[in-house]
Design a protein around this motif. Structure first.
Motif, mmCIF file in Angstrom:
data_model
loop_
_atom_site.group_PDB
_atom_site.id
_atom_site.type_symbol
_atom_site.label_atom_id
_atom_site.label_comp_id
_atom_site.label_asym_id
_atom_site.label_seq_id
_atom_site.Cartn_x
_atom_site.Cartn_y
_atom_site.Cartn_z
ATOM 1 N N ALA A 38 0.824 -1.301 -0.105
ATOM 2 C CA ALA A 38 -0.025 0.129 0.002
ATOM 3 C C ALA A 38 0.927 1.310 0.074
ATOM 4 C CB ALA A 38 -0.919 0.172 1.275
ATOM 5 N N ASN A 39 2.046 1.469 0.590
ATOM 6 C CA ASN A 39 2.872 2.377 0.442
ATOM 7 C C ASN A 39 4.285 1.733 0.073
ATOM 8 O OD1 ASN A 39 1.686 4.784 1.557
ATOM 9 N ND2 ASN A 39 1.291 3.595 3.413
ATOM 10 N N ASP A 40 4.827 2.261 -0.735
ATOM 11 C CA ASP A 40 6.173 1.932 -1.285
ATOM 12 C C ASP A 40 7.011 3.105 -1.837
ATOM 13 O OD1 ASP A 40 8.203 0.589 -2.584
ATOM 14 O OD2 ASP A 40 7.156 -0.085 -4.475
ATOM 15 N N SER A 41 7.766 3.581 -0.574
ATOM 16 C CA SER A 41 8.704 4.728 -0.600
ATOM 17 C C SER A 41 9.846 4.645 0.160
ATOM 18 C CB SER A 41 7.794 6.063 -0.271
ATOM 19 O OG SER A 41 7.623 6.308 0.988
ATOM 20 N N ARG A 42 10.792 5.625 0.011
ATOM 21 C CA ARG A 42 11.764 5.586 1.056
ATOM 22 C C ARG A 42 11.454 5.885 2.368
ATOM 23 N NH1 ARG A 42 17.474 7.036 -0.608
ATOM 24 N NH2 ARG A 42 17.924 5.319 0.793
ATOM 25 N N LEU A 43 10.273 6.533 2.654
ATOM 26 C CA LEU A 43 9.891 6.807 3.879
ATOM 27 C C LEU A 43 8.918 6.138 4.563
ATOM 28 C CD1 LEU A 43 9.011 10.669 3.019
ATOM 29 C CD2 LEU A 43 11.063 9.901 3.776
#
Length: 276
Positions: free
Chosen positions: A24-29
Motif C-alpha cells: 500500500a505504501n512503497d517509498s523511502r519514507l
C-alpha cells in the motif's frame, strides 16, 4: 469471510479466491503491506524511515472495540493445510475505540509465520455477547510475492527520520560560504528528505553570522548564505514556495564572539521544517 464454523465462534478470514496482499505504501519514507479481511477490516504491517529498523502491525477494524480486553494471537495452520499444530505468539491489548497494534518483534514473527505457510489468528470475546468468541485470521494465499516486494522496500528506507532533521543547525567554515563537512552531509540529508515528503509544507532557513568584520557586511553574508541554501534546494526540485530564507547578520548570538570556538557556533544556519 465470516462464517459459523464452530458454535459460538464467528470467524473472519479471506478464502483462497478473495485473499489479497498489496504494497500500500512503497517509498523511502514508509513501507506498508496491507491485507483485506472481508467483512472485518484490514491488517497492516508498516515500517518507517528511521535510524533503527522498525515495524508495527495494526488491525484496522470496521467496528472498533467497545471495551478493554485482550486478544490472543496464535499461529495456526490454514484450512487448506491441516496437520500442523498451532502456537501462541502474543497477547494483544484491545482498547476502547482504538485500532489494536503490535510492536516490532511480534510483527516480524507474524511475517515469518506467514512466510512459512502459517496463519496468524486473533481470538477474543465478542464485546456485545461474552459467550461468543471471534477469530480473525490472516491468509497465506498470495502473500509471498507481496512480502518480497515489502522486504525490498524496507531495505531501501532512509536511515533517518523526519524528527532527526526537523530542527537542524548548520555551521560554516571561517569567513566563508562553505559548510563544514558535517554540515554538508546534513544539508544533503534534508534535501533528500524534502524531495520525498510532500507533506512538508514549510521550510524556514534562518542564517546568522559572527561579529568578526563590519555589521552590514555580516548581514549581507548571512543573507547570501540563506539564499544559497534555498537555491540549492530549488535546483534539486524543491518548490520555492515551500522555503522561506532570511538573513539576520549578527543578531541572536548563541556564544561568545571573543573566541574562535564561539564565533564558529555563531556562524550558523538554522533549518526548521513543518508538516501539514
Amino acid at each position: 469471510m465470516a462464517n459459523q464454523a464452530n458454535a459460538g465462534i464467528r470467524q473472519y478470514s479471506a478464502d483462497l479466491n478473495s485473499s489479497s496482499w498489496q504494497l500500500a505504501n512503497d517509498s523511502r519514507l514508509q513501507c506498508t503491506l496491507a491485507h483485506q479481511i472481508p467483512h472485518y477490516g484490514q491488517a497492516r504491517f508498516s515500517a518507517k524511515a528511521s535510524r533503527k529498523l522498525n515495524m508495527e502491525f495494526e488491525l484496522d477494524m470496521m467496528l472498533l472495540p467497545d471495551s478493554y480486553s485482550l486478544a490472543q494471537v496464535r499461529s495456526e495452520s490454514p484450512n487448506w493445510r491441516p496437520g500442523n499444530g498451532g502456537r501462541v505468539l502474543a497477547d494483544m491489548k484491545l482498547h476502547k475505540q482504538f485500532n489494536p497494534s503490535l510492536p516490532k518483534k511480534v510483527a516480524w514473527t507474524m511475517l515469518s509465520e506467514l512466510e512459512q505457510g502459517m496463519s496468524p489468528t486473533f481470538y477474543y470475546n465478542d464485546w456485545y455477547s461474552e459467550q461468543d468468541k471471534i477469530s480473525v485470521g490472516l491468509s497465506t494465499a498470495r502473500f509471498k510475492g507481496a512480502y518480497q516486494n515489502f522486504v525490498a522496500c524496507v531495505s531501501n528506507l532512509l536511515n533517518y527520520s523526519f524528527d532527526d532533521i526537523a530542527y537542524t543547525v548548520l555551521n560554516y567554515q571561517s569567513n566563508s560560504d562553505k559548510f563544514t563537512k558535517a554540515s554538508q552531509r546534513r544539508v544533503d540529508m534534508i534535501k533528500e528528505y524534502l524531495s520525498l515528503d510532500p507533506e512538508l509544507e514549510l521550510v524556514l532557513v534562518d542564517a546568522y553570522s559572527d561579529s568578526y568584520g563590519g555589521r552590514w557586511a555580516n548581514f549581507k553574508l548571512s543573507e547570501r548564505r540563506a539564499l544559497q541554501i534555498r537555491d540549492y534546494f530549488v535546483k534539486n526540485g524543491i518548490d520555492a514556495s515551500r522555503i522561506e530564507a532570511t538573513g539576520y547578520g549578527e543578531k541572536r548570538h548563541i556564544a561568545s564572539n571573543e573566541t574562535t570556538l564561539g564565533r564558529g557556533k555563531n556562524r550558523r544556519v538554522v533549518i526548521q521544517m513543518q508538516k501539514m
